[in-house]
Write a protein that holds these residues in place. Structure first.
Motif, PDB file in Angstrom:
ATOM      1  N   TYR A  10       0.829  -1.200   0.000  1.00 11.22           N
ATOM      2  CA  TYR A  10       0.000   0.000   0.000  1.00 11.22           C
ATOM      3  C   TYR A  10       0.865   1.251   0.000  1.00 11.22           C
ATOM      4  O   TYR A  10       2.024   1.234   0.383  1.00 11.22           O
ATOM      5  CB  TYR A  10      -0.924   0.007   1.225  1.00 11.22           C
ATOM      6  CG  TYR A  10      -0.225   0.193   2.552  1.00 11.22           C
ATOM      7  CD1 TYR A  10       0.005   1.465   3.073  1.00 11.22           C
ATOM      8  CD2 TYR A  10       0.216  -0.899   3.298  1.00 11.22           C
ATOM      9  CE1 TYR A  10       0.644   1.650   4.288  1.00 11.22           C
ATOM     10  CE2 TYR A  10       0.857  -0.730   4.524  1.00 11.22           C
ATOM     11  CZ  TYR A  10       1.067   0.544   5.004  1.00 11.22           C
ATOM     12  OH  TYR A  10       1.699   0.715   6.203  1.00 11.22           O
ATOM     13  N   CYS A  12       0.112   5.470   1.001  1.00  8.44           N
ATOM     14  CA  CYS A  12      -0.824   6.515   1.425  1.00  8.44           C
ATOM     15  C   CYS A  12      -0.410   7.883   0.896  1.00  8.44           C
ATOM     16  O   CYS A  12      -1.035   8.885   1.219  1.00  8.44           O
ATOM     17  CB  CYS A  12      -0.928   6.547   2.942  1.00  8.44           C
ATOM     18  SG  CYS A  12      -1.738   5.090   3.627  1.00  8.44           S
ATOM     19  N   ASN A  17      -1.913   0.868  -4.543  1.00 12.61           N
ATOM     20  CA  ASN A  17      -2.205  -0.281  -3.694  1.00 12.61           C
ATOM     21  C   ASN A  17      -2.434  -1.475  -4.612  1.00 12.61           C
ATOM     22  O   ASN A  17      -3.241  -1.403  -5.545  1.00 12.61           O
ATOM     23  CB  ASN A  17      -3.463  -0.015  -2.856  1.00 12.61           C
ATOM     24  CG  ASN A  17      -3.358   1.269  -2.061  1.00 12.61           C
ATOM     25  OD1 ASN A  17      -2.307   1.592  -1.537  1.00 12.61           O
ATOM     26  ND2 ASN A  17      -4.455   2.000  -1.981  1.00 12.61           N
ATOM     27  N   SER A 247       0.031   0.888  12.355  1.00 11.51           N
ATOM     28  CA  SER A 247       1.080   0.615  11.382  1.00 11.51           C
ATOM     29  C   SER A 247       2.444   0.555  12.057  1.00 11.51           C
ATOM     30  O   SER A 247       2.615   1.013  13.188  1.00 11.51           O
ATOM     31  CB  SER A 247       1.086   1.684  10.281  1.00 11.51           C
ATOM     32  OG  SER A 247       1.432   2.955  10.818  1.00 11.51           O
ATOM     33  N   PHE A 252      -0.204   5.493  11.083  1.00  9.57           N
ATOM     34  CA  PHE A 252      -1.559   5.193  10.639  1.00  9.57           C
ATOM     35  C   PHE A 252      -2.236   4.171  11.548  1.00  9.57           C
ATOM     36  O   PHE A 252      -1.580   3.305  12.125  1.00  9.57           O
ATOM     37  CB  PHE A 252      -1.568   4.637   9.207  1.00  9.57           C
ATOM     38  CG  PHE A 252      -1.013   5.576   8.180  1.00  9.57           C
ATOM     39  CD1 PHE A 252      -1.713   6.708   7.805  1.00  9.57           C
ATOM     40  CD2 PHE A 252       0.216   5.328   7.597  1.00  9.57           C
ATOM     41  CE1 PHE A 252      -1.203   7.578   6.850  1.00  9.57           C
ATOM     42  CE2 PHE A 252       0.738   6.188   6.649  1.00  9.57           C
ATOM     43  CZ  PHE A 252       0.029   7.321   6.275  1.00  9.57           C
ATOM     44  N   VAL A 254      -5.025   1.286  10.898  1.00  8.72           N
ATOM     45  CA  VAL A 254      -5.624   0.572   9.772  1.00  8.72           C
ATOM     46  C   VAL A 254      -6.864  -0.154  10.270  1.00  8.72           C
ATOM     47  O   VAL A 254      -6.854  -0.765  11.338  1.00  8.72           O
ATOM     48  CB  VAL A 254      -4.623  -0.444   9.173  1.00  8.72           C
ATOM     49  CG1 VAL A 254      -5.167  -1.034   7.870  1.00  8.72           C
ATOM     50  CG2 VAL A 254      -3.277   0.217   8.924  1.00  8.72           C
ATOM     51  N   LYS A 263      -9.097   0.730   5.434  1.00 13.58           N
ATOM     52  CA  LYS A 263      -8.934   2.173   5.494  1.00 13.58           C
ATOM     53  C   LYS A 263      -7.752   2.527   6.386  1.00 13.58           C
ATOM     54  O   LYS A 263      -7.505   1.869   7.391  1.00 13.58           O
ATOM     55  CB  LYS A 263     -10.208   2.842   6.021  1.00 13.58           C
ATOM     56  CG  LYS A 263     -11.405   2.657   5.089  1.00 13.58           C
ATOM     57  CD  LYS A 263     -12.622   3.426   5.566  1.00 13.58           C
ATOM     58  CE  LYS A 263     -13.771   3.282   4.590  1.00 13.58           C
ATOM     59  NZ  LYS A 263     -14.963   4.070   4.995  1.00 13.58           N
ATOM     60  N   PHE A 264      -7.065   3.601   6.004  1.00 16.54           N
ATOM     61  CA  PHE A 264      -5.909   4.088   6.737  1.00 16.54           C
ATOM     62  C   PHE A 264      -6.232   5.465   7.303  1.00 16.54           C
ATOM     63  O   PHE A 264      -6.597   6.373   6.566  1.00 16.54           O
ATOM     64  CB  PHE A 264      -4.686   4.183   5.820  1.00 16.54           C
ATOM     65  CG  PHE A 264      -4.201   2.858   5.307  1.00 16.54           C
ATOM     66  CD1 PHE A 264      -4.873   2.188   4.296  1.00 16.54           C
ATOM     67  CD2 PHE A 264      -3.076   2.269   5.841  1.00 16.54           C
ATOM     68  CE1 PHE A 264      -4.433   0.971   3.827  1.00 16.54           C
ATOM     69  CE2 PHE A 264      -2.614   1.048   5.376  1.00 16.54           C
ATOM     70  CZ  PHE A 264      -3.309   0.403   4.364  1.00 16.54           C
ATOM     71  N   TRP A 265      -6.074   5.608   8.624  1.00 18.12           N
ATOM     72  CA  TRP A 265      -6.386   6.862   9.300  1.00 18.12           C
ATOM     73  C   TRP A 265      -5.104   7.457   9.878  1.00 18.12           C
ATOM     74  O   TRP A 265      -4.328   6.757  10.522  1.00 18.12           O
ATOM     75  CB  TRP A 265      -7.395   6.620  10.427  1.00 18.12           C
ATOM     76  CG  TRP A 265      -8.575   5.801  10.014  1.00 18.12           C
ATOM     77  CD1 TRP A 265      -8.729   4.450  10.140  1.00 18.12           C
ATOM     78  CD2 TRP A 265      -9.769   6.270   9.384  1.00 18.12           C
ATOM     79  NE1 TRP A 265      -9.943   4.054   9.636  1.00 18.12           N
ATOM     80  CE2 TRP A 265     -10.598   5.136   9.167  1.00 18.12           C
ATOM     81  CE3 TRP A 265     -10.224   7.536   8.997  1.00 18.12           C
ATOM     82  CZ2 TRP A 265     -11.855   5.242   8.578  1.00 18.12           C
ATOM     83  CZ3 TRP A 265     -11.474   7.636   8.411  1.00 18.12           C
ATOM     84  CH2 TRP A 265     -12.269   6.496   8.200  1.00 18.12           C
ATOM     85  N   ASP A 266      -4.895   8.737   9.650  1.00 22.97           N
ATOM     86  CA  ASP A 266      -3.700   9.422  10.145  1.00 22.97           C
ATOM     87  C   ASP A 266      -3.858   9.683  11.650  1.00 22.97           C
ATOM     88  O   ASP A 266      -4.698  10.477  12.063  1.00 22.97           O
ATOM     89  CB  ASP A 266      -3.508  10.739   9.400  1.00 22.97           C
ATOM     90  CG  ASP A 266      -2.185  11.421   9.739  1.00 22.97           C
ATOM     91  OD1 ASP A 266      -1.560  11.016  10.743  1.00 22.97           O
ATOM     92  OD2 ASP A 266      -1.790  12.339   9.013  1.00 22.97           O
TER      93      ASP A 266
END
Length: 330
Positions: A10, A12, A17, A247, A252, A254, A263-266
């Protein structure tokens, strides 16, 4: 659900991906996957009662333990590079030495499924959460069962160690987080109601902050002691979240859910947040703060939705916390 395991690369920021490989070795649904600390081995467990070891780079099956349990396997923990623990739908815990491919512990002390397993930093004590509403404590070094906690009113669905191992937190199907002191496993020291449908997943971010995910699709950031909902990390709209993980670089969070999306969240700013002991009793806007504005690779589909659907969340949680909290200090 069909038993396949997929590996993806992946990006970001830039790049794409893409699927690296897929493996269809399980005959029934794959319920848990874990990757070893060196990143070379992937373990998976399934409803087909088997434990599989795959090569991460190629996706090839290295080892298979058929009939590892008498009931479908539900949970998996890698203790170290050679030892792993598995829990099944019937409440049986097994600990395996993969060098020999045999179980070195086989114990049934729960009356219902084992939902999650964790271990302390010294690899001495193994803890289990169960659908029977108890937390189990096992001595890994002496290979024996120690005790069960008191029964809680709902299924215990998730486990995590916080506060440098001094606190154990358990999520539950009723949306309450139960807190145990280390070496005080018999009874809870505190509890915190989230007003969520459930607390199915817990991912520690710092010693004080954790993320939880629920059947309502929300991923919340929680501060432990003082117990506060910091805000909403993100959402899988209307879909139960199955798993969350941090991560490797802690940048991140996940998540994956029934919407078949990853989905990846900061969360890079989350460790910088501080929560004060004091909190005003009355607030003009009792809303759960949205901590992120975008799921990477997705449109900003929930901008504003979080605040609208959880408008009174924080006020209700304040009231519930006051009613349910047994102790508010570390």
């Amino acid at each position: 659900m069909d038993g396949d395991v997929y590996a993806f690369s992946y990006s970001c920021t830039e790049g794409e991906n893409r699927e690296l490989w897929s493996s269809g070795h399980h005959l029934k649904s794959c319920r848990q996957v874990r990757i070893s600390a060196d990143g070379l081995k992937l373990y998976s467990v399934s409803r087909d009662k088997a434990v599989h070891l795959l090569d991460v780079e190629r996706g090839q099956l290295v080892t298979r333990i058929r009939g590892a349990h008498g009931a479908p396997i539900n949970s998996l923990l890698l203790v170290d590079e050679n030892i792993l623990a598995t829990g099944d739908d019937g409440g049986t815990l097994k600990v395996w030495d993969m060098r020999r491919g045999t179980a070195i512990m086989d114990m049934k002390n729960h009356e219902d499924y084992i939902s999650d397993i964790t271990v302390d930093q010294n690899k001495r004590m193994l803890l289990t959460a169960s659908g029977d509403g108890t937390m189990g404590v096992f001595n890994l070094k002496r290979r024996r069962f120690e005790l069960l906690s008191e029964y809680q009113s709902g299924d215990l669905t998730s486990l995590a160690l916080m506060k440098r191992g001094k606190k154990v937190v358990c999520g539950s199907s009723e949306g309450t987080i139960y807190i145990f002191n280390w070496n005080g496993f018999g009874a809870t020291s505190d509890r915190f109601a989230l007003k969520a449908e459930s607390v199915d997943c817990i991912a520690p971010i710092t010693e004080n902050i954790m993320c939880t995910a629920s059947m309502d699709g929300y991923i919340r950031a929680i501060n432990l002691l003082p117990n506060r909902v910091i805000g909403c990390i993100g959402q899988h709209v209307g879909e139960p979240v199955e798993e969350i993980a941090k991560s490797w670089d802690s940048h991140f969070l996940v998540s994956c859910a029934h919407d078949q999306l990853i989905k990846f969240w900061d969360i890079s700013g989350l460790p910088k947040l501080t929560v004060n002991e004091y909190r005003k009793r009355k607030k003009k806007h009792g809303r759960m703060k949205s901590l992120t504005k975008k799921a990477f690779g997705e449109n900003d589909f929930f901008s504003g939705l979080v605040e609208e659907t959880e408008k009174k969340q924080e006020e209700e949680e304040e009231q519930e916390e006051d009613e349910d909290s047994d102790s508010g200090s570390d």
